[in-house]
Design a protein around this motif. Structure first.
Motif, short mmCIF file in Angstrom:
data_model
loop_
_atom_site.label_atom_id
_atom_site.label_comp_id
_atom_site.label_asym_id
_atom_site.label_seq_id
_atom_site.Cartn_x
_atom_site.Cartn_y
_atom_site.Cartn_z
N LYS A 153 -7.78 3.33 -7.02
CA LYS A 153 -6.84 2.81 -8.01
C LYS A 153 -5.41 2.90 -7.51
CE LYS A 153 -9.66 3.85 -12.02
NZ LYS A 153 -9.74 4.59 -13.28
N SER A 154 -5.22 3.62 -6.41
CA SER A 154 -3.89 3.72 -5.82
C SER A 154 -4.01 3.53 -4.30
CB SER A 154 -3.23 5.07 -6.14
OG SER A 154 -3.93 6.12 -5.54
N VAL A 155 -2.88 3.19 -3.71
CA VAL A 155 -2.83 2.93 -2.28
C VAL A 155 -1.69 3.75 -1.69
CG1 VAL A 155 -1.35 0.89 -2.63
CG2 VAL A 155 -2.69 1.10 -0.53
N GLN A 156 -1.92 4.30 -0.51
CA GLN A 156 -0.87 5.03 0.18
C GLN A 156 -0.03 4.02 0.97
OE1 GLN A 156 -2.00 8.66 2.11
NE2 GLN A 156 -3.71 8.96 0.70
N LEU A 157 1.27 4.22 0.93
CA LEU A 157 2.19 3.26 1.55
C LEU A 157 3.03 3.93 2.63
CD1 LEU A 157 3.54 1.57 -1.70
CD2 LEU A 157 1.80 0.67 -0.14
N ALA A 158 3.23 3.20 3.70
CA ALA A 158 4.20 3.58 4.73
C ALA A 158 5.23 2.47 4.75
CB ALA A 158 3.52 3.73 6.09
N THR A 159 6.47 2.83 4.43
CA THR A 159 7.55 1.86 4.41
C THR A 159 8.71 2.41 5.24
OG1 THR A 159 8.61 2.82 2.44
CG2 THR A 159 6.92 1.13 2.06
N TYR A 165 2.96 6.49 -2.35
CA TYR A 165 1.76 5.83 -2.87
C TYR A 165 2.15 5.07 -4.13
CZ TYR A 165 1.12 8.59 -7.05
OH TYR A 165 1.28 9.13 -8.29
N ALA A 166 1.27 4.17 -4.56
CA ALA A 166 1.49 3.44 -5.80
C ALA A 166 0.15 3.00 -6.36
CB ALA A 166 2.38 2.22 -5.56
N ALA A 167 0.07 2.91 -7.67
CA ALA A 167 -1.08 2.28 -8.30
C ALA A 167 -1.05 0.80 -7.92
CB ALA A 167 -1.00 2.46 -9.81
N PHE A 168 -2.21 0.18 -7.84
CA PHE A 168 -2.24 -1.22 -7.42
C PHE A 168 -3.33 -1.99 -8.17
CE2 PHE A 168 -5.83 0.27 -5.10
CZ PHE A 168 -6.63 -0.84 -4.89
N VAL A 169 -3.18 -3.29 -8.12
CA VAL A 169 -4.25 -4.21 -8.50
C VAL A 169 -4.41 -5.19 -7.34
CG1 VAL A 169 -3.92 -3.98 -11.00
CG2 VAL A 169 -2.73 -5.81 -9.74
N GLU A 170 -5.54 -5.86 -7.31
CA GLU A 170 -5.81 -6.82 -6.24
C GLU A 170 -6.15 -8.17 -6.85
OE1 GLU A 170 -8.63 -7.28 -2.27
OE2 GLU A 170 -8.96 -5.60 -3.63
N TYR A 226 3.49 -2.05 -8.89
CA TYR A 226 4.54 -2.15 -9.90
C TYR A 226 5.32 -0.85 -9.79
CZ TYR A 226 6.61 -3.36 -14.44
OH TYR A 226 7.47 -3.70 -15.47
N VAL A 227 6.49 -0.93 -9.16
CA VAL A 227 7.19 0.28 -8.74
C VAL A 227 8.63 0.33 -9.28
CG1 VAL A 227 5.79 0.67 -6.68
CG2 VAL A 227 7.75 -0.85 -6.53
N SER A 228 9.09 1.55 -9.52
CA SER A 228 10.41 1.79 -10.08
C SER A 228 11.47 1.88 -9.00
CB SER A 228 10.39 3.10 -10.87
OG SER A 228 11.70 3.51 -11.19
N GLU A 229 12.67 1.48 -9.36
CA GLU A 229 13.82 1.63 -8.46
C GLU A 229 14.10 3.10 -8.17
OE1 GLU A 229 17.04 -0.41 -10.36
OE2 GLU A 229 16.11 -2.37 -10.10
N LEU A 230 13.59 4.02 -8.99
CA LEU A 230 13.77 5.45 -8.73
C LEU A 230 12.98 5.90 -7.50
CD1 LEU A 230 13.57 6.85 -12.36
CD2 LEU A 230 15.62 6.42 -10.98
N ALA A 231 11.98 5.13 -7.11
CA ALA A 231 11.17 5.45 -5.94
C ALA A 231 11.76 4.76 -4.70
CB ALA A 231 9.73 4.99 -6.16
#
Length: 182
Positions: free
Chosen positions: A22-28, A39-44, A52-57
């Motif tokens: 239900k979530s994916v790890q991200l490298a940015t 990481y972030a929750a995701f849909v495909e 769907y991510v916040s500017e706080l992140a």
């Protein structure tokens, strides 16, 4: 089973593995190349991932500004047969923001509501949140020791071995130990 059938089976395993999350790890990275793990929750939808991510992140700005990331799905330590050989599926992705007030935004947001339920009522309308599309360009799947594959092509189902020989052991005893792990 011939080699093509084996590789097709690996592709099916990779798709099934991705479906466990239900979530994916991200490298940015930011514009200066400073890395950020998150990481972030995701849909495909249509072979693309949406977060769907916040500017706080920090990763929100990174995704929007650089247009790229790496996305990883990894087997839990608890479920792994061995920590050195955790199953993992990694995609290199191009990213772009999905604008609010578009049909695409609304369609993908409906997927978030389906997957995450009432929590989306709390964050769905927040204006500091941004929907970002992660479009995989290529990937890799590690199914265990000496089981590493490249994923390419439009649907990422052109599977090839990363290395047909596997790990390089210095002697027969070491090779036997590696073979027992595979």
């Amino acid at each position: 089973m011939n080699e093509n059938e084996k590789l097709q089976s690996v592709g099916e395993q990779a798709i099934a593995f991705k479906g466990l999350f239900k979530s994916v790890q991200l490298a940015t990275t930011n514009a200066q190349g400073i890395p950020e793990a998150s990481y972030a929750a995701f849909v495909e939808r249509d072979n693309k991932f949406y977060v769907y991510v916040s500017e706080l992140a920090t990763h929100c700005a990174n995704l929007r500004e650089t247009g790229r990331c790496s996305a990883m799905f990894i087997e839990s330590e608890k479920d792994a047969g061995h920590l050195f050989a955790r199953k993992r599926l990694v995609f290199k992705c191009d990213t772009q923001e999905v604008a609010r007030n578009t049909a695409k935004f609304d369609e993908v947001m409906a997927l978030f509501y389906d997957k995450f339920g009432k929590f989306m009522d709390a964050i769905g309308k927040l204006t500091d949140f941004h929907m970002v599309e992660l479009a995989p360009t290529h990937g890799s799947y590690v199914a265990g020791f000496a089981k590493a594959y490249h994923l390419n092509g439009q649907d990422l189902l052109q599977i090839t071995h990363r290395n047909d020989q596997g790990h390089a052991a210095p002697d027969q005893a070491s090779q036997q130990k590696l073979d027992e792990l595979a």
